[in-house]
Design a protein around this motif. Sequence first.
Motif, PDB file in Angstrom:
ATOM      1  N   GLY A 416      24.030  30.804  25.490  1.00 24.44           N
ATOM      2  CA  GLY A 416      22.723  30.866  24.619  1.00 24.44           C
ATOM      3  C   GLY A 416      22.879  30.040  23.777  1.00 24.44           C
ATOM      4  O   GLY A 416      23.360  28.772  23.648  1.00 24.44           O
ATOM      5  N   ARG A 417      21.845  30.235  22.596  1.00 23.97           N
ATOM      6  CA  ARG A 417      21.956  29.181  21.591  1.00 23.97           C
ATOM      7  C   ARG A 417      21.418  29.871  20.175  1.00 23.97           C
ATOM      8  O   ARG A 417      20.491  30.663  20.116  1.00 23.97           O
ATOM      9  N   SER A 418      22.324  29.532  19.303  1.00 26.62           N
ATOM     10  CA  SER A 418      22.150  30.401  17.908  1.00 26.62           C
ATOM     11  C   SER A 418      21.241  29.891  17.159  1.00 26.62           C
ATOM     12  O   SER A 418      20.562  28.786  17.485  1.00 26.62           O
ATOM     13  N   PRO A 445      19.809  34.501  23.137  1.00 19.56           N
ATOM     14  CA  PRO A 445      20.904  35.263  22.741  1.00 19.56           C
ATOM     15  C   PRO A 445      22.374  35.146  23.534  1.00 19.56           C
ATOM     16  O   PRO A 445      23.200  35.293  22.789  1.00 19.56           O
ATOM     17  N   GLY A 446      22.202  34.579  24.706  1.00 18.39           N
ATOM     18  CA  GLY A 446      23.427  34.409  25.295  1.00 18.39           C
ATOM     19  C   GLY A 446      24.213  35.788  25.586  1.00 18.39           C
ATOM     20  O   GLY A 446      23.618  36.925  25.457  1.00 18.39           O
ATOM     21  N   ASP A 447      25.374  35.515  26.118  1.00 16.20           N
ATOM     22  CA  ASP A 447      26.192  36.760  26.236  1.00 16.20           C
ATOM     23  C   ASP A 447      25.649  37.574  27.407  1.00 16.20           C
ATOM     24  O   ASP A 447      25.927  38.759  27.485  1.00 16.20           O
ATOM     25  N   ARG A 448      24.744  36.812  28.403  1.00 13.59           N
ATOM     26  CA  ARG A 448      24.276  37.767  29.448  1.00 13.59           C
ATOM     27  C   ARG A 448      24.982  37.409  30.890  1.00 13.59           C
ATOM     28  O   ARG A 448      25.397  36.578  31.003  1.00 13.59           O
ATOM     29  N   PRO A 449      25.405  38.497  31.459  1.00 18.86           N
ATOM     30  CA  PRO A 449      26.193  38.581  32.488  1.00 18.86           C
ATOM     31  C   PRO A 449      25.497  37.871  33.794  1.00 18.86           C
ATOM     32  O   PRO A 449      24.338  37.986  34.141  1.00 18.86           O
TER      33      PRO A 449
END
Length: 529
Positions: A416-418, A445-449
């Motif tokens: 992701g990218r903050s 958001p990132g943290d995507r499976p």
Amino acid sequence: MNFWNGIDRLRGMTGQRITDLLGDAERNASLRAQAGPFLFDLSKTSLTQEALDLLLELAADVPSRRNAMFAGQRINTTEDRAVLHTALRGTEPVPVDGEDVMPGVRETLDRMRAFAEDVRDGTFRGKGGAITDVVNIGIGGSDLGPAMATLALAPWHDGPRCHFVSNVDGADWAETAKGLDPATTLVIVASKTFTTIETLTNARTARHWMAQAVPDPGTQFAALSSAEDKTTDFGIDPTRVFGFEDWVGGRYSVWGPIGLSLMIAVGPDAFDAFLRGAREMDDHFRTAPLARNLPVLLALQGIWHNQVCGYPTRAILPYDNRLARLPAYLQQLEMESNGKAVTLAGDPLPGPAGPVVWGEPGTNGQHAFYQLIHQGKTPVPCEFMVAARGQEPELDHHHRLLIANCLAQSEALLKGRSHAEARAIIADRFSGEELERQAAHRVFPGDRPSTTLIYPALTPEVLGGILALYEHRVFVEGVMLGINSFDQWGVELGKELATSLGPLVEGEDASAKDASTQALLGQLLDWRA
Ligand SMILES: O=P(O)(O)OC[C@H]1O[C@](O)(CO)[C@@H](O)[C@@H]1O
């Protein structure tokens, strides 16, 4: 432990960041497994070792159910049938009601081989000479498997051109027939039941078309069906009818007669290799410990994402243009099998079974729906797959880009990218409140499976392995959920109502229908008048 109690406990194990989990080498090794030509990586998910262990505990019934399936027991209890598509690619005896089914399987396969060779080498001829085109008319499992696999194995395609007509919409037949010469076309009617209205309508239209050039059109027809009486009534000689038993479900049928068009396209040797690849996956599924078993791991992450995390869909994303029809094939395989709401005992399921399955090949999907995958509110577990080598060595620079894109997508989903990173990228162009506003749109958001399946190249063996992997995944999920993955009662009601609506489209009284249907029908009939 009861499955749904286990799911409740697993819900308490969610929420760990995938990037943090990836720091644990031992956990990563548990989430990466090999079988034959495949390496399957599911470490880019939020599965922890503890969650995996509990899921494996919940899969305790899988070995006995799996053995029952391979042994020919009648595990499809709502239709009182065995489930033996694995026998179509098997070598060992399998008794059903005390009789080994394998001699029959081998005999049919030998007949298919002989016929396919005859069509390919011109021994079997049409009225106008050697067969140049084959049209497979079928729908659902009688279409998706051979259509998908014929495209996937295009580099092996050295037989006549193959076409697939499935939709009752006359456009499908009309567009296909446009370029064809009936005198050199073979029509294969693929229908297990030989009652499917779409297939029979298309088959009758094809017979009428064929009759323009072939006085006895049935001579250029073959049938793939369990209903020999009906194929004979249709006018197809039994020597060109290839039958299979009720223990082969439609969506599991590409391995036998329903694969005839594929066999004609790529030849019996490549078809054998396709069966061999599936058989190797069967052997792996039967013998590998559950914790190292690819179909089991694929299923456990499916359960984790759908039943535990509550993600309602999963995307199939092959980075392989020749697997363009794989998402549609897997849609039927998974959704017709596990789209159920009651247990084997007929009790309501306490939770969901069977996510929505969808997808497209990469990189095309990236320029269509990946926006939602990356920034939409609901995570979509992504199942990536890619080969190490393409089939075009002279275009290897394309393939290197394909691999880079595939890996980049799973990395982007993960990292992701903050907001701070987004802000830093555009700080030279915006400032103050506008910088904050612009940055918010650029946050991932990132943290995507995601999971990734890799293999050396898309060969017939590898294709067979991929399909068997997904078949067994569906089986494992079905066993864990306690449902029957092998019936499809959900398709019946629509079929019945279509039959009842037929006369109303001809103008018969529609007053018994609901107000919406009456209004729609009324307008359609007005416009048709
Ligand atoms: O091969 P048949 O009997 O024409 O059935 C075609 C398809 O229709 C279904 O029965 C229901 O849609 C599928 O399961 C099957 O693959």
